[in-house]
Motif scaffolding. Structure first.
Motif, mmCIF file in Angstrom:
data_model
loop_
_atom_site.group_PDB
_atom_site.id
_atom_site.type_symbol
_atom_site.label_atom_id
_atom_site.label_comp_id
_atom_site.label_asym_id
_atom_site.label_seq_id
_atom_site.Cartn_x
_atom_site.Cartn_y
_atom_site.Cartn_z
ATOM 1 N N SER A 253 0.838 -1.205 0.000
ATOM 2 C CA SER A 253 0.000 0.000 0.000
ATOM 3 C C SER A 253 0.873 1.256 0.000
ATOM 4 N N GLY B 95 -6.963 -3.951 5.175
ATOM 5 C CA GLY B 95 -8.185 -3.324 4.667
ATOM 6 C C GLY B 95 -8.191 -1.822 4.877
ATOM 7 N N LEU B 96 -7.760 -1.400 6.063
ATOM 8 C CA LEU B 96 -7.704 0.039 6.349
ATOM 9 C C LEU B 96 -6.690 0.742 5.449
ATOM 10 N N TRP C 292 -5.516 -0.114 2.471
ATOM 11 C CA TRP C 292 -5.947 -0.028 1.074
ATOM 12 C C TRP C 292 -7.178 0.864 0.914
ATOM 13 N N THR C 293 -8.000 0.953 1.941
ATOM 14 C CA THR C 293 -9.094 1.930 1.909
ATOM 15 C C THR C 293 -8.521 3.333 1.863
ATOM 16 N N TYR C 294 -7.483 3.582 2.669
ATOM 17 C CA TYR C 294 -6.804 4.878 2.649
ATOM 18 C C TYR C 294 -6.279 5.177 1.246
ATOM 19 N N LEU D 77 -7.235 3.973 -1.664
ATOM 20 C CA LEU D 77 -8.341 4.220 -2.603
ATOM 21 C C LEU D 77 -8.966 5.598 -2.394
ATOM 22 N N LEU D 78 -9.109 6.004 -1.147
ATOM 23 C CA LEU D 78 -9.641 7.344 -0.871
ATOM 24 C C LEU D 78 -8.693 8.422 -1.376
ATOM 25 N N ARG D 79 -7.392 8.219 -1.224
ATOM 26 C CA ARG D 79 -6.430 9.208 -1.712
ATOM 27 C C ARG D 79 -6.402 9.250 -3.240
ATOM 28 N N ALA E 228 -12.432 11.586 5.037
ATOM 29 C CA ALA E 228 -12.573 10.133 5.162
ATOM 30 C C ALA E 228 -11.201 9.457 5.207
ATOM 31 N N SER E 229 -10.264 9.954 4.406
ATOM 32 C CA SER E 229 -8.928 9.360 4.428
ATOM 33 C C SER E 229 -8.258 9.608 5.777
ATOM 34 N N VAL F 265 -9.722 7.175 8.341
ATOM 35 C CA VAL F 265 -9.116 5.843 8.205
ATOM 36 C C VAL F 265 -7.722 5.838 8.832
#
Length: 139
Positions: free
Chosen positions: A10, A91-92, A94-96, A98-100, A122-123, A126
């Motif tokens: 990530s 998960g956290l 990769w969520t970060y 994707l949000l970025r 949101a980023s 996370v």
């Protein structure tokens, strides 16, 4: 792929995003400068600020990527080094990422502030969860 490898990947993805935005900023800025008749010899801060948003927004996003993401890199490395890497952190992380990516695309292409603020917030949320969870696991 182990959780530690997925977490470290990530970081590489964020580095890739930063690189893509750097290329985008140069291509858009040089194109806009050429269209505006600005050369390196006559470029001034004032002249550069008058470039169109499609040339300014990628540069603003590139600068933005030097703010919060370095903390993400440090937190992610700390999680791996502390032996805390697991599926939740993957998960956290990769969520970060994707949000970025969404934030970068939004800022460079559309840049409606109300949406950008939500993506940015949101980023950070996370990232805050990652920090809090890692700290909790140390207790």
């Amino acid at each position: 792929m182990t959780p530690a490898t997925a977490l470290l990947s990530s970081i590489l993805a964020m580095g890739g995003l930063h690189f893509v935005m750097m290329v985008w900023l140069y291509v858009s800025r040089l194109t806009a400068m050429k269209r505006a008749g600005i050369t390196f010899d006559n470029a001034t801060w004032a002249a550069m600020r008058k470039l169109p948003n499609w040339a300014l927004n990628p540069a603003a996003n590139y600068n933005n990527l030097t703010e919060a993401p370095p903390l993400f890199y440090a937190v992610t490395l700390a999680i791996v080094l502390l032996g805390q890497a697991d599926g939740v952190f993957v998960g956290l992380a990769w969520t970060y990422v994707l949000l970025r990516i969404a934030h970068s695309l939004w800022q460079a292409l559309i840049n409606i502030i109300a949406v950008r603020v939500v993506l940015f917030g949101a980023s950070w949320l996370v990232l805050g969860v990652m920090i809090a969870r890692s700290a909790w696991l140390l207790i």
